[in-house]
Motif scaffolding. Sequence first.
Motif, PDB file in Angstrom:
ATOM      1  N   PRO A 310     -17.015 -24.625   7.435  1.00 43.96           N
ATOM      2  CA  PRO A 310     -16.896 -26.063   7.657  1.00 43.96           C
ATOM      3  C   PRO A 310     -15.497 -26.552   7.286  1.00 43.96           C
ATOM      4  CG  PRO A 310     -18.044 -25.666   5.601  1.00 43.96           C
ATOM      5  CD  PRO A 310     -17.775 -24.315   6.208  1.00 43.96           C
ATOM      6  N   SER A 311     -14.960 -27.463   8.095  1.00 38.13           N
ATOM      7  CA  SER A 311     -13.609 -27.967   7.878  1.00 38.13           C
ATOM      8  C   SER A 311     -13.679 -29.411   7.389  1.00 38.13           C
ATOM      9  CB  SER A 311     -12.789 -27.877   9.164  1.00 38.13           C
ATOM     10  OG  SER A 311     -11.469 -28.322   8.943  1.00 38.13           O
ATOM     11  N   ASP A 312     -12.784 -29.750   6.463  1.00 39.06           N
ATOM     12  CA  ASP A 312     -12.748 -31.107   5.940  1.00 39.06           C
ATOM     13  C   ASP A 312     -11.289 -31.538   5.793  1.00 39.06           C
ATOM     14  OD1 ASP A 312     -11.925 -29.580   3.788  1.00 39.06           O
ATOM     15  OD2 ASP A 312     -13.791 -29.827   2.680  1.00 39.06           O
ATOM     16  N   LYS A 313     -11.083 -32.709   5.228  1.00 37.72           N
ATOM     17  CA  LYS A 313      -9.736 -33.264   5.085  1.00 37.72           C
ATOM     18  C   LYS A 313      -8.880 -32.406   4.172  1.00 37.72           C
ATOM     19  CE  LYS A 313      -6.569 -36.519   5.384  1.00 37.72           C
ATOM     20  NZ  LYS A 313      -5.819 -36.782   6.640  1.00 37.72           N
ATOM     21  N   GLU A 314      -9.451 -31.897   3.110  1.00 34.63           N
ATOM     22  CA  GLU A 314      -8.699 -31.061   2.180  1.00 34.63           C
ATOM     23  C   GLU A 314      -8.250 -29.767   2.845  1.00 34.63           C
ATOM     24  OE1 GLU A 314      -9.300 -29.982  -2.482  1.00 34.63           O
ATOM     25  OE2 GLU A 314     -10.868 -29.271  -1.112  1.00 34.63           O
ATOM     26  N   MET A 315      -9.139 -29.153   3.597  1.00 35.87           N
ATOM     27  CA  MET A 315      -8.806 -27.914   4.296  1.00 35.87           C
ATOM     28  C   MET A 315      -7.716 -28.149   5.332  1.00 35.87           C
ATOM     29  SD  MET A 315      -9.492 -24.704   4.596  1.00 35.87           S
ATOM     30  CE  MET A 315      -9.095 -23.425   5.776  1.00 35.87           C
ATOM     31  N   GLU A 316      -7.818 -29.224   6.077  1.00 35.45           N
ATOM     32  CA  GLU A 316      -6.825 -29.546   7.106  1.00 35.45           C
ATOM     33  C   GLU A 316      -5.459 -29.804   6.491  1.00 35.45           C
ATOM     34  OE1 GLU A 316      -6.205 -32.870  10.676  1.00 35.45           O
ATOM     35  OE2 GLU A 316      -8.110 -32.713   9.597  1.00 35.45           O
ATOM     36  N   SER A 317      -5.425 -30.522   5.383  1.00 34.82           N
ATOM     37  CA  SER A 317      -4.145 -30.825   4.721  1.00 34.82           C
ATOM     38  C   SER A 317      -3.501 -29.554   4.164  1.00 34.82           C
ATOM     39  CB  SER A 317      -4.364 -31.837   3.595  1.00 34.82           C
ATOM     40  OG  SER A 317      -4.857 -33.061   4.103  1.00 34.82           O
ATOM     41  N   MET A 318      -4.303 -28.664   3.589  1.00 35.56           N
ATOM     42  CA  MET A 318      -3.757 -27.430   3.040  1.00 35.56           C
ATOM     43  C   MET A 318      -3.174 -26.541   4.137  1.00 35.56           C
ATOM     44  SD  MET A 318      -3.019 -25.544   0.471  1.00 35.56           S
ATOM     45  CE  MET A 318      -3.908 -26.240  -0.929  1.00 35.56           C
ATOM     46  N   VAL A 319      -3.849 -26.451   5.269  1.00 35.23           N
ATOM     47  CA  VAL A 319      -3.339 -25.645   6.386  1.00 35.23           C
ATOM     48  C   VAL A 319      -2.016 -26.213   6.888  1.00 35.23           C
ATOM     49  CG1 VAL A 319      -3.788 -24.910   8.758  1.00 35.23           C
ATOM     50  CG2 VAL A 319      -5.625 -24.833   7.075  1.00 35.23           C
ATOM     51  N   ARG A 350      -7.665 -20.989   3.116  1.00 38.17           N
ATOM     52  CA  ARG A 350      -9.016 -20.650   2.664  1.00 38.17           C
ATOM     53  C   ARG A 350      -8.971 -19.859   1.356  1.00 38.17           C
ATOM     54  NH1 ARG A 350     -13.215 -21.234   6.328  1.00 38.17           N
ATOM     55  NH2 ARG A 350     -14.400 -19.635   5.209  1.00 38.17           N
ATOM     56  N   SER A 351      -7.955 -19.015   1.212  1.00 40.48           N
ATOM     57  CA  SER A 351      -7.809 -18.268  -0.038  1.00 40.48           C
ATOM     58  C   SER A 351      -7.429 -19.197  -1.178  1.00 40.48           C
ATOM     59  CB  SER A 351      -6.743 -17.184   0.135  1.00 40.48           C
ATOM     60  OG  SER A 351      -7.100 -16.277   1.168  1.00 40.48           O
ATOM     61  N   THR A 352      -6.570 -20.169  -0.908  1.00 40.77           N
ATOM     62  CA  THR A 352      -6.148 -21.112  -1.952  1.00 40.77           C
ATOM     63  C   THR A 352      -7.308 -21.984  -2.405  1.00 40.77           C
ATOM     64  OG1 THR A 352      -3.930 -21.157  -0.982  1.00 40.77           O
ATOM     65  CG2 THR A 352      -4.493 -22.929  -2.519  1.00 40.77           C
ATOM     66  N   LEU A 353      -8.088 -22.457  -1.457  1.00 37.50           N
ATOM     67  CA  LEU A 353      -9.225 -23.327  -1.783  1.00 37.50           C
ATOM     68  C   LEU A 353     -10.471 -22.532  -2.144  1.00 37.50           C
ATOM     69  CD1 LEU A 353      -8.800 -25.986   1.075  1.00 37.50           C
ATOM     70  CD2 LEU A 353      -8.054 -26.155  -1.314  1.00 37.50           C
ATOM     71  N   GLU A 354     -10.365 -21.187  -2.125  1.00 35.23           N
ATOM     72  CA  GLU A 354     -11.464 -20.296  -2.488  1.00 35.23           C
ATOM     73  C   GLU A 354     -12.695 -20.543  -1.626  1.00 35.23           C
ATOM     74  OE1 GLU A 354     -12.106 -20.692  -6.659  1.00 35.23           O
ATOM     75  OE2 GLU A 354     -10.221 -19.695  -7.199  1.00 35.23           O
ATOM     76  N   ARG A 355     -12.442 -20.645  -0.341  1.00 33.85           N
ATOM     77  CA  ARG A 355     -13.550 -20.759   0.613  1.00 33.85           C
ATOM     78  C   ARG A 355     -14.024 -19.344   0.958  1.00 33.85           C
ATOM     79  NH1 ARG A 355     -13.301 -25.935   3.037  1.00 33.85           N
ATOM     80  NH2 ARG A 355     -12.618 -27.329   1.364  1.00 33.85           N
ATOM     81  N   SER A 356     -15.233 -19.039   0.573  1.00 34.35           N
ATOM     82  CA  SER A 356     -15.760 -17.683   0.778  1.00 34.35           C
ATOM     83  C   SER A 356     -16.646 -17.647   2.019  1.00 34.35           C
ATOM     84  CB  SER A 356     -16.571 -17.258  -0.444  1.00 34.35           C
ATOM     85  OG  SER A 356     -17.080 -15.963  -0.284  1.00 34.35           O
ATOM     86  N   PRO A 357     -16.473 -16.644   2.859  1.00 33.30           N
ATOM     87  CA  PRO A 357     -15.439 -15.600   2.809  1.00 33.30           C
ATOM     88  C   PRO A 357     -14.089 -16.131   3.275  1.00 33.30           C
ATOM     89  CG  PRO A 357     -16.777 -15.322   4.769  1.00 33.30           C
ATOM     90  CD  PRO A 357     -17.396 -16.453   4.007  1.00 33.30           C
ATOM     91  N   PHE A 358     -13.019 -15.425   2.885  1.00 32.51           N
ATOM     92  CA  PHE A 358     -11.687 -15.881   3.257  1.00 32.51           C
ATOM     93  C   PHE A 358     -11.459 -15.806   4.763  1.00 32.51           C
ATOM     94  CE2 PHE A 358     -10.338 -14.252  -1.165  1.00 32.51           C
ATOM     95  CZ  PHE A 358     -10.746 -15.451  -1.738  1.00 32.51           C
ATOM     96  N   TRP A 359     -12.117 -14.877   5.420  1.00 36.61           N
ATOM     97  CA  TRP A 359     -11.958 -14.719   6.880  1.00 36.61           C
ATOM     98  C   TRP A 359     -13.314 -14.406   7.483  1.00 36.61           C
ATOM     99  CZ3 TRP A 359      -8.141 -16.641   9.347  1.00 36.61           C
ATOM    100  CH2 TRP A 359      -7.854 -16.289  10.669  1.00 36.61           C
ATOM    101  N   THR A 360     -13.729 -15.156   8.478  1.00 34.74           N
ATOM    102  CA  THR A 360     -15.057 -15.033   9.059  1.00 34.74           C
ATOM    103  C   THR A 360     -14.984 -14.397  10.444  1.00 34.74           C
ATOM    104  OG1 THR A 360     -14.934 -17.231  10.072  1.00 34.74           O
ATOM    105  CG2 THR A 360     -15.786 -17.094   7.810  1.00 34.74           C
TER     106      THR A 360
END
Length: 421
Positions: A310-319, A350-360
């Motif tokens: 799932p993508s959110d504002k925090e994920m979009e800003s970090m990318v 995804r690695s910085t925000l610790e979104r598991s798994p890092f790659w889907t």
Amino acid sequence: MASRAVIAPTEQNQPRGENKQKNMGVEGRNRKVLQDIQNLVINPADLGANANVTKRLTRAQLAALAQAAAEKNKNFVPATRVEQAQKPAESEVIVISSDEESEEVKEKQAVRERKIRERSTKKIVKTFSSVLSARSKAACRVVPKDFVENIDASDKENELAATEYIDDIYKYYKLSEDDVRVHDYMASQPDINVKMRAILIDWLIEVHRKFELMPETFYLTLNIVDRFLSTKAVPRKELQLVGISSMLIASKYEEIWAPEVNDFVCISDNAYVREQVLVMEKTILRNLEWYLTVPTPYVFLVRYIKASTPSDKEMESMVNFLAELSMMHYATVSSYCPSMIAASAVYAARSTLERSPFWTDTLKHYTGYSEEQLRDCAKLMASFHSAAPESRLRAIYKKFCSSDRCAVALMTPAKNLSSES
């Protein structure tokens, strides 16, 4: 085989009998074939006083009548089909099915029962290996792999999303990105170096924010600058002129209301005049052969962020932070293609925000890259993130320290990428 005879109605009951006769015809056609029930054909004359009985008789009455008729005529012979056809029209005869038909029914029933017995007696045989694999999966609690999610399912009703063609569009982007990819060109530039390029881009980021331009304009500006520098040697004093002229071209291409030439002259502190900007604009377009419709990293970022569910504002800003930070460094631009830069930014985020798994599996499907292919580029991005707070070029760092971008620049860099680097 014997048949069952039905007594015809009398004249006084004729109206009621007509309706019954019609119903009897329909009922006779639709009823199921009967077996031999040993009914006898009885002559109405033999019934005597009972000749006026109704059509509906009980079994006891029929048996009594049959016994009386049998005693009277010892030589009674069951009526055949021919005799039934020759009988008077006043007694209606219903033909019973033959012995051959009943034998076919019995034979089908026997075959059906034999198949049922065979299925019930058949045993389920499990191999030893299948039992062991089932027990090992249950013991280890094996989690099934991720499935590929359809990220365009929610946009089927949106005509602007072009869901029917989106996959073909990005296949074309992947094929054409090599045509506009920037390779190492600093060896052909005698008067500028990597540091000067970083200073120019840091300043262009501030100009981009000042004019409140679209993200597409920023990425296209950097693409124009690098492609032009790879085709022509530029003096140090004209490097800033190349920057503002490239942003002017990108603004005209991407923006609805593009800044005017005088705006760029003013923001450069009148270092150049209007005519110089126009001459450089023509020079750049001529060297690039007016080729401006190119797949920049931002084109792929939009798609890959959507695939990072799932993508959110925090994920979009970090990318976006990691992607813009990497574009300022010449090592990233000259070594990796736009699609890999975008995919690596998503993986590092995804690695910085610790979104598991890092790659889907979904990201692998839509990007075309595996985790191993992106690791080297993602390490570079993590190192840029670690050095950003201490760098003198802080335009991007300040931009993403703001609360409206979730202050992602202040977060700790990816530990799994930083430790390896």
